[in-house]
Design a protein around this motif. Structure first.
Motif, PDB file in Angstrom:
ATOM      1  N   MET A   1       0.843  -1.193   0.000  1.00 15.02           N
ATOM      2  CA  MET A   1       0.000   0.000   0.000  1.00 15.02           C
ATOM      3  C   MET A   1       0.882   1.247   0.000  1.00 15.02           C
ATOM      4  SD  MET A   1      -1.252   0.112   3.974  1.00 15.02           S
ATOM      5  CE  MET A   1      -0.058   0.359   5.281  1.00 15.02           C
ATOM      6  N   PRO A   2       0.346   2.384  -0.428  1.00 11.57           N
ATOM      7  CA  PRO A   2       1.104   3.626  -0.305  1.00 11.57           C
ATOM      8  C   PRO A   2       1.369   3.915   1.164  1.00 11.57           C
ATOM      9  CG  PRO A   2      -0.822   3.937  -1.709  1.00 11.57           C
ATOM     10  CD  PRO A   2      -0.968   2.597  -1.053  1.00 11.57           C
ATOM     11  N   SER A   3       2.491   4.560   1.440  1.00 11.65           N
ATOM     12  CA  SER A   3       2.874   4.880   2.816  1.00 11.65           C
ATOM     13  C   SER A   3       3.004   6.388   2.938  1.00 11.65           C
ATOM     14  CB  SER A   3       4.200   4.196   3.158  1.00 11.65           C
ATOM     15  OG  SER A   3       4.546   4.404   4.498  1.00 11.65           O
ATOM     16  N   THR A   4       2.059   6.987   3.634  1.00 11.83           N
ATOM     17  CA  THR A   4       2.031   8.441   3.762  1.00 11.83           C
ATOM     18  C   THR A   4       2.403   8.865   5.172  1.00 11.83           C
ATOM     19  OG1 THR A   4      -0.314   8.440   4.356  1.00 11.83           O
ATOM     20  CG2 THR A   4       0.222   8.604   2.013  1.00 11.83           C
ATOM     21  N   GLY A   5       2.711  10.150   5.323  1.00 11.18           N
ATOM     22  CA  GLY A   5       3.018  10.666   6.646  1.00 11.18           C
ATOM     23  C   GLY A   5       4.407  11.247   6.730  1.00 11.18           C
ATOM     24  N   LYS A   6       4.714  11.814   7.869  1.00  9.20           N
ATOM     25  CA  LYS A   6       5.966  12.542   8.040  1.00  9.20           C
ATOM     26  C   LYS A   6       7.194  11.639   7.983  1.00  9.20           C
ATOM     27  CE  LYS A   6       5.618  12.357  13.112  1.00  9.20           C
ATOM     28  NZ  LYS A   6       5.513  13.158  14.348  1.00  9.20           N
ATOM     29  N   HIS A   7       7.011  10.323   8.122  1.00 11.28           N
ATOM     30  CA  HIS A   7       8.165   9.424   8.128  1.00 11.28           C
ATOM     31  C   HIS A   7       8.584   8.986   6.732  1.00 11.28           C
ATOM     32  CE1 HIS A   7       4.722   6.766   7.861  1.00 11.28           C
ATOM     33  NE2 HIS A   7       5.514   5.780   7.501  1.00 11.28           N
ATOM     34  N   THR A   8       7.894   9.467   5.671  1.00 15.23           N
ATOM     35  CA  THR A   8       8.261   9.066   4.303  1.00 15.23           C
ATOM     36  C   THR A   8       8.539  10.274   3.396  1.00 15.23           C
ATOM     37  OG1 THR A   8       5.913   8.940   3.658  1.00 15.23           O
ATOM     38  CG2 THR A   8       6.954   6.912   4.417  1.00 15.23           C
ATOM     39  N   HIS A   9       8.889  11.411   3.974  1.00 16.96           N
ATOM     40  CA  HIS A   9       9.123  12.612   3.167  1.00 16.96           C
ATOM     41  C   HIS A   9      10.356  12.509   2.282  1.00 16.96           C
ATOM     42  CE1 HIS A   9       6.581  15.493   5.897  1.00 16.96           C
ATOM     43  NE2 HIS A   9       5.865  14.646   5.210  1.00 16.96           N
ATOM     44  N   ILE A  10      11.361  11.770   2.702  1.00 15.14           N
ATOM     45  CA  ILE A  10      12.611  11.696   1.944  1.00 15.14           C
ATOM     46  C   ILE A  10      12.499  10.719   0.783  1.00 15.14           C
ATOM     47  CG2 ILE A  10      15.055  11.066   2.058  1.00 15.14           C
ATOM     48  CD1 ILE A  10      15.039  12.005   4.978  1.00 15.14           C
ATOM     49  N   PHE A  11      11.982   9.544   1.042  1.00 21.38           N
ATOM     50  CA  PHE A  11      11.953   8.510   0.008  1.00 21.38           C
ATOM     51  C   PHE A  11      10.626   8.467  -0.747  1.00 21.38           C
ATOM     52  CE2 PHE A  11      15.372   7.256   2.779  1.00 21.38           C
ATOM     53  CZ  PHE A  11      16.354   6.870   1.879  1.00 21.38           C
ATOM     54  N   GLY A  12       9.582   8.973  -0.150  1.00 18.61           N
ATOM     55  CA  GLY A  12       8.287   8.974  -0.823  1.00 18.61           C
ATOM     56  C   GLY A  12       7.470   7.744  -0.469  1.00 18.61           C
ATOM     57  N   GLY A  13       6.149   7.873  -0.623  1.00 17.31           N
ATOM     58  CA  GLY A  13       5.283   6.789  -0.193  1.00 17.31           C
ATOM     59  C   GLY A  13       4.446   6.129  -1.262  1.00 17.31           C
ATOM     60  N   ASN A  14       4.668   6.480  -2.540  1.00 17.44           N
ATOM     61  CA  ASN A  14       3.863   5.867  -3.598  1.00 17.44           C
ATOM     62  C   ASN A  14       4.298   4.436  -3.892  1.00 17.44           C
ATOM     63  OD1 ASN A  14       1.830   7.713  -4.545  1.00 17.44           O
ATOM     64  ND2 ASN A  14       3.486   9.024  -5.296  1.00 17.44           N
ATOM     65  N   THR A  15       3.386   3.657  -4.454  1.00 13.32           N
ATOM     66  CA  THR A  15       3.729   2.305  -4.897  1.00 13.32           C
ATOM     67  C   THR A  15       4.272   2.354  -6.328  1.00 13.32           C
ATOM     68  OG1 THR A  15       1.389   1.924  -5.472  1.00 13.32           O
ATOM     69  CG2 THR A  15       2.149   1.144  -3.326  1.00 13.32           C
TER      70      THR A  15
ATOM     71  N   LEU B   1      27.466   1.743  -7.634  1.00 13.73           N
ATOM     72  CA  LEU B   1      26.681   2.832  -7.063  1.00 13.73           C
ATOM     73  C   LEU B   1      25.340   2.255  -6.624  1.00 13.73           C
ATOM     74  CD1 LEU B   1      27.452   5.664  -9.653  1.00 13.73           C
ATOM     75  CD2 LEU B   1      28.406   5.390  -7.357  1.00 13.73           C
ATOM     76  N   ILE B   2      25.066   2.317  -5.332  1.00 11.94           N
ATOM     77  CA  ILE B   2      23.877   1.672  -4.774  1.00 11.94           C
ATOM     78  C   ILE B   2      23.119   2.660  -3.906  1.00 11.94           C
ATOM     79  CG2 ILE B   2      25.190   0.724  -2.819  1.00 11.94           C
ATOM     80  CD1 ILE B   2      23.361  -1.772  -3.019  1.00 11.94           C
ATOM     81  N   GLU B   3      21.781   2.641  -4.023  1.00 13.11           N
ATOM     82  CA  GLU B   3      20.954   3.550  -3.241  1.00 13.11           C
ATOM     83  C   GLU B   3      19.571   2.968  -3.055  1.00 13.11           C
ATOM     84  OE1 GLU B   3      19.272   6.885  -6.141  1.00 13.11           O
ATOM     85  OE2 GLU B   3      21.419   6.557  -6.493  1.00 13.11           O
ATOM     86  N   CYS B   4      18.854   3.496  -2.089  1.00 15.05           N
ATOM     87  CA  CYS B   4      17.441   3.162  -1.916  1.00 15.05           C
ATOM     88  C   CYS B   4      16.610   4.095  -2.798  1.00 15.05           C
ATOM     89  CB  CYS B   4      17.029   3.312  -0.458  1.00 15.05           C
ATOM     90  SG  CYS B   4      17.769   2.078   0.640  1.00 15.05           S
ATOM     91  N   GLY B   5      15.596   3.548  -3.427  1.00 19.89           N
ATOM     92  CA  GLY B   5      14.795   4.313  -4.371  1.00 19.89           C
ATOM     93  C   GLY B   5      14.091   5.493  -3.723  1.00 19.89           C
ATOM     94  N   ARG B   6      14.186   6.639  -4.392  1.00 21.01           N
ATOM     95  CA  ARG B   6      13.502   7.861  -3.962  1.00 21.01           C
ATOM     96  C   ARG B   6      12.511   8.283  -5.034  1.00 21.01           C
ATOM     97  NH1 ARG B   6      18.383   8.044  -1.531  1.00 21.01           N
ATOM     98  NH2 ARG B   6      18.714   9.347   0.321  1.00 21.01           N
ATOM     99  N   GLU B   7      11.395   8.803  -4.600  1.00 22.85           N
ATOM    100  CA  GLU B   7      10.407   9.330  -5.539  1.00 22.85           C
ATOM    101  C   GLU B   7      11.019  10.477  -6.351  1.00 22.85           C
ATOM    102  OE1 GLU B   7       6.010  10.924  -4.697  1.00 22.85           O
ATOM    103  OE2 GLU B   7       6.512   8.979  -3.856  1.00 22.85           O
ATOM    104  N   GLY B   8      10.862  10.420  -7.675  1.00 26.02           N
ATOM    105  CA  GLY B   8      11.360  11.475  -8.530  1.00 26.02           C
ATOM    106  C   GLY B   8      12.807  11.332  -8.937  1.00 26.02           C
ATOM    107  N   ARG B   9      13.500  10.279  -8.500  1.00 22.48           N
ATOM    108  CA  ARG B   9      14.913  10.073  -8.840  1.00 22.48           C
ATOM    109  C   ARG B   9      15.046   9.905 -10.357  1.00 22.48           C
ATOM    110  NH1 ARG B   9      19.892  10.081  -9.810  1.00 22.48           N
ATOM    111  NH2 ARG B   9      21.386   8.751  -8.687  1.00 22.48           N
TER     112      ARG B   9
END
Length: 266
Positions: A1-15, A254-262
């Motif tokens: 499910m999408p994850s919303t709230g203040k704890h997902t501002h950096i990486f984003g909460g969309n599926t 080069l390795i990273e966790c996915g961010r919205e808009g990357r």
């Protein structure tokens, strides 16, 4: 499910949703999670036909489609390739979710010219929108399809949701994955779990971050993005995971966790 709230501002909460565009303007969309809603706002002004490759039909990969603005445009041509899932009856789930009492607009009423192909993803290779595409079966409950997308001399591998070491029903083994993704300029791979999540979640159809990082090194991957984050995982937890990955593997890839808009520009 999408994850919303203040704890997902950096990486984003969309599926899940990934957009790939060639130099000539031809494009592909990978999956139709809620991330496709924001993408739709950009595509309503594009004249190019839209093509969507679905990995499978679990909700987080199709739930954005009813809110994808281009499906409400009468001059829009949209091709959808359904993932090669086990259940023949549910291969059209992306459309059928807009039926009965489940959604106010029925899929038969959509103004866009939508073509659903339920057989292409079962082929080893095919072409779509000037892309050369290869496929591999996902190790995931109910089946599904991973894609390698080739264009402009570059290769992007999209592998989600996938368990590299499932307890049973192995559809693609580790050596086959290495050959499938080998030399990709970008690997986008599911790694929802960390080691302590197992063995409780063994067989759920997701990999651990260390399993995926090791795979990327063996396959000579240049860039890897970890996606399909656990929706309960906070920004702080993901940042800690990312930092540990970069400390351990940073000299190899080069390795990273996915961010919205990357955005990657090859």
């Amino acid at each position: 499910m999408p994850s919303t709230g203040k704890h997902t501002h950096i990486f984003g909460g969309n599926t899940s949703c990934v957009y790939i565009e060639q130099k000539n303007g031809k494009s592909l969309i990978l999956d139709s999670g809620t991330g496709i809603v924001e993408l739709g706002k950009r595509l309503v002004v594009k004249a190019e036909p839209i093509a969507i490759l679905l990995t499978h039909n679990h909700w987080d990969h199709i739930q954005g489609f009813p809110f994808f603005t281009p499906i409400y445009q009468s001059n829009q041509n949209i091709t959808i390739v359904a993932g090669n899932v086990d259940d023949e009856e549910s291969k059209d789930a992306i459309l059928k979710q807009m039926s009965g009492s489940q959604f106010p607009v029925k899929y038969q009423e959509l103004p866009a010219n939508i073509t659903l192909n339920t057989t292409l993803s079962a082929k080893k290779t095919f072409s779509l929108n000037s892309f050369s595409i290869s496929t591999a079966p996902l190790n995931h409950p109910d089946g599904g399809t991973a894609y390698c997308v080739n264009a402009d001399g570059k290769k992007v591998a999209y592998v989600t949701d996938n368990e590299l070491n499932p307890p049973e029903d192995l559809r693609t083994d580790i050596n086959e994955w290495i050959n499938f993704i080998k030399g990709a300029d970008l690997l986008i791979h599911d790694a929802q779990f960390i080691d302590i999540d197992l063995p409780l979640k063994h067989g759920w159809g997701h990999s651990t971050i260390n399993q995926v990082a090791d795979l990327a090194v063996k396959a000579n991957i240049k860039n890897i993005v970890i996606i399909s984050h656990d929706p309960a995982r906070s920004d702080d937890e993901l940042l800690a995971i990312e930092n540990s990955l970069q400390a351990k593997y940073g000299d190899k890839l080069l390795i990273e966790c996915g961010r919205e808009g990357r955005v990657f520009d090859f």
